[in-house]
Design an enzyme around this catalytic site. Sequence first.
Site, short mmCIF file in Angstrom:
data_model
loop_
_atom_site.label_atom_id
_atom_site.label_comp_id
_atom_site.label_asym_id
_atom_site.label_seq_id
_atom_site.Cartn_x
_atom_site.Cartn_y
_atom_site.Cartn_z
N ASP A 1 -21.08 11.26 -12.92
CA ASP A 1 -19.62 11.17 -12.95
C ASP A 1 -19.19 9.80 -13.46
OD1 ASP A 1 -16.90 12.38 -11.68
OD2 ASP A 1 -16.99 10.22 -11.31
N TYR B 1 -14.09 3.22 -16.27
CA TYR B 1 -15.25 2.49 -15.73
C TYR B 1 -15.92 1.60 -16.80
CZ TYR B 1 -14.87 6.21 -12.17
OH TYR B 1 -14.42 7.10 -11.22
N LYS C 1 -13.27 11.16 -17.56
CA LYS C 1 -11.86 11.33 -17.17
C LYS C 1 -10.95 10.57 -18.11
CE LYS C 1 -13.65 10.90 -12.43
NZ LYS C 1 -14.66 9.84 -12.50
N HIS D 1 -7.42 11.80 -14.64
CA HIS D 1 -7.85 10.88 -13.57
C HIS D 1 -6.81 10.75 -12.44
CE1 HIS D 1 -10.89 7.34 -13.25
NE2 HIS D 1 -10.52 7.73 -12.05
P1 NAD Z 1 -19.04 5.87 -2.17
O1 NAD Z 1 -18.42 6.48 -0.98
O2 NAD Z 1 -19.95 6.67 -3.00
O3 NAD Z 1 -19.75 4.55 -1.64
C1 NAD Z 1 -20.59 3.79 -2.44
C2 NAD Z 1 -21.06 2.57 -1.66
O4 NAD Z 1 -21.67 2.97 -0.44
C3 NAD Z 1 -22.13 1.81 -2.43
O5 NAD Z 1 -21.54 0.87 -3.28
C4 NAD Z 1 -22.94 1.18 -1.33
O6 NAD Z 1 -22.32 -0.01 -0.93
C5 NAD Z 1 -22.83 2.17 -0.20
N1 NAD Z 1 -23.98 3.10 -0.10
C6 NAD Z 1 -24.40 4.02 -1.00
N2 NAD Z 1 -25.44 4.70 -0.53
C7 NAD Z 1 -25.70 4.21 0.70
C8 NAD Z 1 -26.67 4.52 1.69
N3 NAD Z 1 -27.56 5.48 1.51
N4 NAD Z 1 -26.66 3.79 2.83
C9 NAD Z 1 -25.74 2.83 3.02
N5 NAD Z 1 -24.79 2.49 2.14
C10 NAD Z 1 -24.77 3.19 0.98
O7 NAD Z 1 -17.84 5.24 -3.05
P2 NAD Z 1 -17.38 5.22 -4.57
O8 NAD Z 1 -18.42 4.64 -5.45
O9 NAD Z 1 -16.06 4.61 -4.61
O10 NAD Z 1 -17.21 6.77 -4.92
C11 NAD Z 1 -18.22 7.53 -5.54
C12 NAD Z 1 -17.87 7.89 -6.95
O11 NAD Z 1 -16.64 8.60 -7.00
C13 NAD Z 1 -17.61 6.70 -7.87
O12 NAD Z 1 -18.77 6.02 -8.23
C14 NAD Z 1 -16.88 7.36 -8.99
O13 NAD Z 1 -17.79 8.06 -9.84
C15 NAD Z 1 -15.98 8.34 -8.23
N6 NAD Z 1 -14.62 7.80 -7.96
C16 NAD Z 1 -13.56 8.47 -8.48
C17 NAD Z 1 -12.26 8.02 -8.24
C18 NAD Z 1 -11.11 8.79 -8.80
O14 NAD Z 1 -9.98 8.28 -8.75
N7 NAD Z 1 -11.31 9.96 -9.31
C19 NAD Z 1 -12.04 6.87 -7.48
C20 NAD Z 1 -13.15 6.20 -6.97
C21 NAD Z 1 -14.41 6.69 -7.19
#
Ligand code: NAD
Length: 273
Positions: free
Chosen positions: A46, A51, A76, A109
């Site tokens: 994704d 990004y 997106k 988005h």
């Molecule tokens: P997430 O909830 O996936 O959290 C990621 C963070 O959690 C990592 O940076 C790390 O610090 C921690 N983490 C990951 N695996 C772990 C584990 N096994 N144990 C402990 N900590 C851990 O948050 P995110 O990255 O904001 O969201 C995931 C994805 O969603 C993004 O990378 C992106 O692709 C998408 N996204 C979309 C939007 C949107 O507006 N559509 C907004 C934000 C994110």
Amino acid sequence: MGLTDKLTFHNGIGIPQVGLGVYKVSNEEVYDNVLSALQLGYRHIDTASFYENEEGVGKAIRDSGIPREELFITSKVWNDEQGFTNALEAFYRSLNKLGLDYLDLYLVHWPVPDLYKDTWRALEKIYEEKKVRAIGVSNFLSHHLDDLLRTANEKPVINQVELHPRLSQEEVRLYCKKNDILVEAWAPLGKGQYLDDPVLQEIAAKHGKTPAQVILRWELQSGIVIIPKSSRQERQKENADIFDFSLTDEEMERIDGMNANERLGIHPDEFDY
Ligand code: NAD
């Protein structure tokens, strides 16, 4: 059961229920990040023009040697790329950066007021032209979906929203279920902020799993598509190792009970578009 397991959109196309998110991973870092995930068996990535890492994602895809048809790639259209002509241009820009000749999923988005319906017409056009296998939205509330569905020719296949145990999104989930639209969680791990919660800790200990795995399993069993992000291979592996245990109905309800309507991101109606 594993990383190639799919849910099916209303148009018949399948999406691997677990993918890798790459928000805030630089174009340089994302290459190793995506290659490592693909080596672990992830098949769904994704990304987004916002990004600024689509080139790195594309290079990793090519270098992985995995046949294109085995992969599921989402991008997106960003807020300043919305409107009919702008969105068409944005799509081809993303496609070029990724070095692909089609995308699996392209999303609006955010629901930029006064523009998202024109943006949607552009997505319908690229869908009709078979440049993308499915089109959807992100950060849409029920009222945005209602508005879109009134005039759309194509119904979105999915709505990607912030979703984790502290924000279970009951209302939008119910709306999407009624309309045969899948729900995808962004920040499925709550950005790692709730991992010391006692309920999650207790359930995790019972299953010999980590709190992160318990959260992801809760989402999986709730029928939600998830795209946890991690730049570290051992955590990518941990986040994928969620297919060998099940939560009981009671455990699912306890995690449902953690909802506090607490957003880590911006409310879609309060975004400064
Ligand atoms: P997430 O909830 O996936 O959290 C990621 C963070 O959690 C990592 O940076 C790390 O610090 C921690 N983490 C990951 N695996 C772990 C584990 N096994 N144990 C402990 N900590 C851990 O948050 P995110 O990255 O904001 O969201 C995931 C994805 O969603 C993004 O990378 C992106 O692709 C998408 N996204 C979309 C939007 C949107 O507006 N559509 C907004 C934000 C994110």
